[in-house]
Design an enzyme around this catalytic site. Structure first.
Site, PDB file in Angstrom:
ATOM      1  N   GLY A 196      -4.723  -3.938   6.651  1.00  0.00           N
ATOM      2  CA  GLY A 196      -4.660  -3.243   7.932  1.00  0.00           C
ATOM      3  C   GLY A 196      -3.838  -3.982   8.965  1.00  0.00           C
ATOM      4  N   MET A 220     -11.308  -5.416   5.777  1.00  0.00           N
ATOM      5  CA  MET A 220     -10.477  -4.486   6.543  1.00  0.00           C
ATOM      6  C   MET A 220     -10.195  -5.069   7.924  1.00  0.00           C
ATOM      7  SD  MET A 220      -9.816  -2.037   4.491  1.00  0.00           S
ATOM      8  CE  MET A 220      -8.961  -0.988   5.688  1.00  0.00           C
ATOM      9  N   HIS A 279      -8.309   1.285  -4.176  1.00  0.00           N
ATOM     10  CA  HIS A 279      -9.280   1.067  -3.090  1.00  0.00           C
ATOM     11  C   HIS A 279      -9.902   2.419  -2.744  1.00  0.00           C
ATOM     12  CE1 HIS A 279      -9.824   0.020   1.474  1.00  0.00           C
ATOM     13  NE2 HIS A 279     -10.982   0.113   0.851  1.00  0.00           N
ATOM     14  N   MET A 296      -8.966   8.320  -0.353  1.00  0.00           N
ATOM     15  CA  MET A 296      -9.832   8.754   0.740  1.00  0.00           C
ATOM     16  C   MET A 296     -10.344  10.162   0.472  1.00  0.00           C
ATOM     17  SD  MET A 296      -7.566   7.389   3.958  1.00  0.00           S
ATOM     18  CE  MET A 296      -6.606   5.880   3.827  1.00  0.00           C
ATOM     19  N   SER A 330       0.840  -1.200   0.000  1.00  0.00           N
ATOM     20  CA  SER A 330       0.000   0.000   0.000  1.00  0.00           C
ATOM     21  C   SER A 330       0.873   1.247   0.000  1.00  0.00           C
ATOM     22  CB  SER A 330      -0.911   0.015   1.225  1.00  0.00           C
ATOM     23  OG  SER A 330      -1.547   1.265   1.342  1.00  0.00           O
ATOM     24  N   ASP A 387      -4.650   3.624  -1.961  1.00  0.00           N
ATOM     25  CA  ASP A 387      -5.745   4.013  -1.072  1.00  0.00           C
ATOM     26  C   ASP A 387      -6.234   5.422  -1.400  1.00  0.00           C
ATOM     27  OD1 ASP A 387      -6.154   1.785   0.749  1.00  0.00           O
ATOM     28  OD2 ASP A 387      -4.121   2.174   1.444  1.00  0.00           O
ATOM     29  N   GLY A 406      -8.980   4.515   7.116  1.00  0.00           N
ATOM     30  CA  GLY A 406      -8.743   5.945   7.266  1.00  0.00           C
ATOM     31  C   GLY A 406      -7.292   6.327   7.444  1.00  0.00           C
ATOM     32  N   HIS A 410      -1.211  -1.354  -4.237  1.00  0.00           N
ATOM     33  CA  HIS A 410      -2.483  -0.960  -3.636  1.00  0.00           C
ATOM     34  C   HIS A 410      -2.498   0.555  -3.441  1.00  0.00           C
ATOM     35  CE1 HIS A 410      -6.120  -1.910  -1.290  1.00  0.00           C
ATOM     36  NE2 HIS A 410      -5.751  -0.926  -0.480  1.00  0.00           N
ATOM     37  N   MET A 449     -12.091   4.615  -0.675  1.00  0.00           N
ATOM     38  CA  MET A 449     -12.794   4.803   0.600  1.00  0.00           C
ATOM     39  C   MET A 449     -13.490   6.154   0.513  1.00  0.00           C
ATOM     40  SD  MET A 449      -9.871   3.292   3.159  1.00  0.00           S
ATOM     41  CE  MET A 449      -8.513   3.444   1.987  1.00  0.00           C
TER      42      MET A 449
END
Length: 219
Positions: A177, A138, A67, A38, A9, A36, A143, A34, A69
């Site tokens: 995670g 997760m 991913h 947000m 990630s 992320d 977050g 990966h 979120m």
């Protein structure tokens, strides 16, 4: 049995040198990268958008596992597809009709994934597994990177794994995670086939060895 997939990630990488981080992960033998995303609304943090994915695509051959979120994954599915995403994972908790989002992701030519938070029961997403490339469980509250692994999620991973086997589905199980060699082994033992890891790789004194240590895990 499919080989274990390692997806570092970049949330935990140096954002001033993301291209270098991506190329280092290629050298380490990672399988995916990966990414992320947000929005500061669905989760209390803001990270990156399609423009960064576009530039990452230019500097790595690794598939970009995006991913999201975010509160409105449908709105950004096409921009991420056009930017070079290989897979798009959205949160079950963010949408009203998951099947609509899954179909749109597939229509755009991407691999489709659903992610669920630690407190979301597995039974809610079981009906969608037949249409997914993978399910992302997760193992921390989404977050922020660097959180501690929540072992209470392990029974959920096992439940999903047993459902997939009992119904002869092709959907894979990813976890994200607090993943390191120890917790990665626990999740693989429960049925995980894809390990997303950030802190344990990029904060390691030897990121290449950290990736290879994860790849060597066997249940």
């Amino acid at each position: 049995m499919n080989p274990l997939i390692i997806a570092p990630s970049i949330l935990s990488a140096d954002f001033g040198h993301l291209c270098d981080a991506a190329q280092l992960m290629e050298k380490a033998g990672a399988d995916w990268l990966h990414v992320d995303v947000m929005d500061g609304h669905f989760v209390p943090n803001i990270t990156i958008g399609p423009v960064v994915v576009k530039w990452l695509k230019k500097c790595t051959k690794l598939p970009l596992d995006v991913h999201v979120m975010i509160s409105d994954p449908m709105k950004f599915a096409k921009p991420f597809a056009e930017a070079g995403a290989w897979a798009l994972t959205f949160h079950y908790e963010a949408v009203t009709y998951p099947e609509v989002v899954i179909n749109e992701i597939k229509r755009l030519g991407l691999k489709a994934g659903i992610s669920i938070k630690p407190k979301t029961p597995a039974k809610l997403i079981l009906p969608f597994l037949k249409d997914l490339y993978f399910i992302l469980v997760m193992t921390v509250e989404p977050g922020f990177g660097g959180q501690s692994f929540l072992r209470g999620v392990l029974p959920k991973i096992k439940e999903i794994s047993e459902y997939i086997k009992d119904n002869n589905l092709k959907c894979r199980i990813a976890v994200d995670g607090g993943i390191n060699s120890e917790t990665g082994f626990e999740t693989v033992k429960a049925g995980a086939q894809i390990l997303v890891a950030g802190h344990s790789i990029f904060d390691s004194p030897d990121p290449i060895k950290a990736v290879q240590d994860l790849k060597s895990i066997t249940a």
